[in-house]
Design an enzyme around this catalytic site. Structure first.
Site, short mmCIF file in Angstrom:
data_model
loop_
_atom_site.label_atom_id
_atom_site.label_comp_id
_atom_site.label_asym_id
_atom_site.label_seq_id
_atom_site.Cartn_x
_atom_site.Cartn_y
_atom_site.Cartn_z
N ALA A 62 0.82 -1.20 0.00
CA ALA A 62 0.00 0.00 0.00
C ALA A 62 0.86 1.25 0.00
CB ALA A 62 -0.91 0.00 1.23
N GLU A 106 0.22 -9.79 -0.47
CA GLU A 106 -1.20 -10.17 -0.40
C GLU A 106 -1.78 -10.30 -1.81
OE1 GLU A 106 -3.30 -8.66 3.52
OE2 GLU A 106 -2.27 -7.00 2.53
N GLU A 126 3.55 -5.23 8.03
CA GLU A 126 2.60 -4.25 8.57
C GLU A 126 2.73 -4.06 10.08
OE1 GLU A 126 0.68 -5.74 4.76
OE2 GLU A 126 1.90 -6.57 6.38
#
Length: 696
Positions: A62, A106, A126
């Site tokens: 992200a 992911e 994360e």
């Protein structure tokens, strides 16, 4: 703008991510990927799809700057893209090189198959931002690797090499040579065999030991005290084993939403971006030349000089160590060799690598022998006159473009620079002990330090694996100037009724890596004593407890003498309470007429941490620190401040500056209340409802 390249080879479409430098899955990239996937799925001539990254990485997940913004949830989000891929009637193969991190891994796990370059790095990091994977990572990785191995990866956040997991459902095969060619051949082989689509979500996540999760939850809670994310990772991975996939995803999402809204994640993200922000110096022209440092010299082979020499040698930079006497050089080299040998004995360094590093360290007995070094770092005793003499000598022998650096922790860099004919080449490089280990490098810009000198040392910090933070010139710079106020309150607490072990325990329980008294013993109580003597002459109105001076008068300098605020058994660094210190404190209170009182741990923490923030406000207002985040990074990287609290300025912002002022007002009515005068910047920001970070 992020984009995707699309090419069809026979029956295989190759979609290439192109969002330099690391192919983050920003919103524009997600939109582009969706368009390409729909194009491939709609084309009857395309029977398989390969996803691959351009440049250095497959995808590093992200775009963190989008967190908590509308872009983070704007369609298509990552979960929707993964669902589209999993539901496709055509096999989708992820071809991984470089890095597949976070959302990038992911996404790869949402594909039906995965091939990778042998050295590709796979991780779900994360947890280092105080969250957990939020696009099914905690549910698919246990199905690919088993719950035990998956939990280890998720809780640590550390990468594994693709070749170490080859042959598992995480990496079907490694590809030697051209990755795209290998991925297309893999896809064609699948089509030729009529291989059915394999979805990780349809596989079972198994655990060998039914008690595994209960045991790991207890272990992880103890090992990661103060960090909520690791324990929530256990909850999510356990859900992968116990629940159907869709129900497990709901548990993961609930944990993710709770964590991302929490203060710990905000603090960790602040630290993440802060470490990048401090590398950028406001006002520095973009075309400023940053020279390569290819050789170095150190004046002084003591503890600091030896540690600095190791830092250069570890980075592959040849370094020459200077001492006035051969026996001092011999001691310094022996200490360096001993440090390396201990690392080898622990299995952290190969003997051959130790030998290479030792070969990079040479010695000298005359200043002239240093003349060709690109940088010389002075690391002699913390005495201004001694340092000025060293710099005058260096000025006479060093080559014209050499950088002259001082490792002073408190002294005036401008005064030191004035002893040379080239103040533009003089800079402070305040290493933290042990210099070969500690990440922080305070880079002190003098009034005449040139932009080129500053940029070159900032570049050097990165080469050495340090976090470089620029400071202006003042007594103690950023870190030590502020820590003086922290220690001032810690010492006052002894006057008022606390014992060293209570103060240290309270601050360690709050998250500090070490309490102030154990820290002082480690650094050497005589160092603080020397500074206080100097400060008493310069600032006779500076208030401090007499207890630490009386300790030093007894020769209790800390670990190096086995006696300080604590006592230390031979060969041990474990601090043990000492009745001698208890009596010394009690005698001082009686002499000063102070009636001891019970002091709550909460008061200890508040006084010490708010004293840091208040002095930090002065440092910021005076321009000694460029930004509030620079102060935070100094404390996170050099002073053991808990990362999940974000640094003293971030913590004050989170507490509310009005609340900080209120607490300070209360202490202003107490013992040595004159020390609680609020910094004007703190008063101003609190009145305006703003924060040190500038956000309203």
């Amino acid at each position: 703008m992020p984009s995707t390249d699309y090419a069809v080879r026979g029956a295989v479409a190759a979609i290439t991510f192109n969002n330099p430098p690391m192919n983050t899955m920003a919103h524009a990239m997600r939109v582009a990927l969706l368009e390409r996937l729909e194009q491939a799925f709609a084309d009857p001539a395309v029977r398989a799809v390969v996803l691959i990254g351009a440049g250095r990485a497959f995808c590093t997940g992200a775009e963190i700057r989008e967190f908590n913004s509308p872009l983070s949830v704007a369609p298509p989000n990552l979960r929707e893209l993964i669902a589209l891929i999993e539901a496709a009637g055509k096999p989708v193969i992820a071809a991984i090189h470089g890095f597949a991190m976070g959302g990038g891994l992911e996404l790869a796990m949402g594909c039906h198959y995965r091939v990778a370059a042998p050295a590709a790095q796979l991780a779900l990091p994360e947890v280092k931002l105080g969250i957990l994977p939020g696009a099914g990572g905690t549910q698919r990785l246990p199905r690919a690797l088993g719950a035990e191995r998956a939990l280890g990866m998720i809780v640590s956040g550390n990468p594994v090499e693709a070749k170490s997991v080859a042959g598992t459902a995480l990496v079907d095969t490694v590809v030697e040579g051209d990755l795209l060619e290998g991925a297309i051949l893999f896809a064609e082989a699948l089509l030729a065999k009529g291989q059915p689509l394999r979805r990780l979500r349809d596989m079972a996540a198994n655990v060998a030991d039914p008690a595994f999760f209960a045991r790991e939850r207890l272990r992880i809670a103890g090992a990661h005290r103060g960090y909520p994310a690791p324990v929530r990772c256990v909850d999510a991975v356990e859900a992968a084993v116990r629940l159907p996939f869709d129900e497990g995803v709901k548990v993961e999402r609930r944990c993710f939403d709770e964590l991302i809204a929490g203060q710990e994640s905000k603090a960790l993200r602040h630290a993440f971006f802060g470490e990048r922000a401090v590398a950028k110096i406001p006002g520095m022209p973009e075309n400023t030349r940053a020279r390569d440092i290819r050789s170095a010299a150190i004046v002084g082979a003591g503890t600091m000089g030896g540690g600095i020499a190791m830092a250069f040698a570890n980075a592959g930079i040849p370094v020459k160590l200077l001492e006035a006497k051969p026996e001092a050089l011999a001691r310094g080299l022996a200490a360096i060799r001993g440090n390396y040998s201990a690392t080898v004995a622990r299995g952290k360094l190969a003997q051959a690598e130790m030998d290479r590093r030792m070969e990079r360290i040479s010695t000298a007995l005359a200043y002239a022998d240093l003349r060709d070094a690109d940088i010389v770092v002075e690391a002699v005793f913390e005495d201004l006159q001694v340092k000025k003499q060293v710099f005058a000598a260096l000025d006479g022998v060093m080559k014209a473009d050499a950088i002259l650096a001082t490792n002073t922790s408190t002294l005036d860099v401008n005064d030191i620079a004035a002893s040379t004919s080239r103040p533009q080449a003089v800079v402070g490089t305040h290493f933290f002990s042990p210099a070969n280990v500690m990440r922080l490098l305070e880079i002190v810009r003098g009034a005449k330090t040139s932009n080129e000198t500053l940029a070159s040392v900032m570049k050097l910090a990165k080469t050495l694996g340090k976090t470089g933070v620029v400071s202006g010139v003042c007594d103690g710079f950023i870190g030590n100037r502020m820590v003086e106020r922290y220690l001032q309150q810690a010492f006052f607490l002894l006057d008022e009724g606390a014992q060293p072990q209570q103060v240290d325990r309270a601050l360690q329980d709050w998250g500090m890596a070490m309490g102030p008294f154990a820290m002082s013993d480690l650094a050497g109580n005589d160092i603080g004593w020397h500074i206080r003597k100097r400060r008493a002459l310069q600032s006779p109105d500076f208030a401090y407890s007499k207890i630490p001076d009386r300790l030093c008068e007894l020769g209790r300098f800390g670990q190096k003498t086995s006696l300080g605020f604590y006592k230390y058994d031979a060969g041990s660094r474990t601090p043990l309470p000492d009745p001698v210190v208890t009596k010394l404190i009690e005698d001082y209170r009686a002499e000063a007429g102070i009636a001891p009182r019970a002091i709550a741990d909460s008061e200890i923490v508040e006084r010490c941490i708010f004293a840091l923030a208040n002095e930090g406000a002065r440092v910021l207002e005076e321009g000694i620190a460029l930004r509030a985040v620079d102060i935070d990074i100094v404390y996170l990287a050099g002073y053991g401040f808990p990362r999940y609290r974000g640094g003293p300025m971030f913590f004050a912002d989170a507490a509310g500056l009005a609340a900080v002022l209120g607490a300070m007002g209360k202490y202003r009515n107490g013992y040595h209340g004159e020390c609680w005068e609020a910094a004007p910047l703190l008063v101003k920001l609190a009145a305006e409802g703003k924060t040190f970070s500038g956000e309203s």
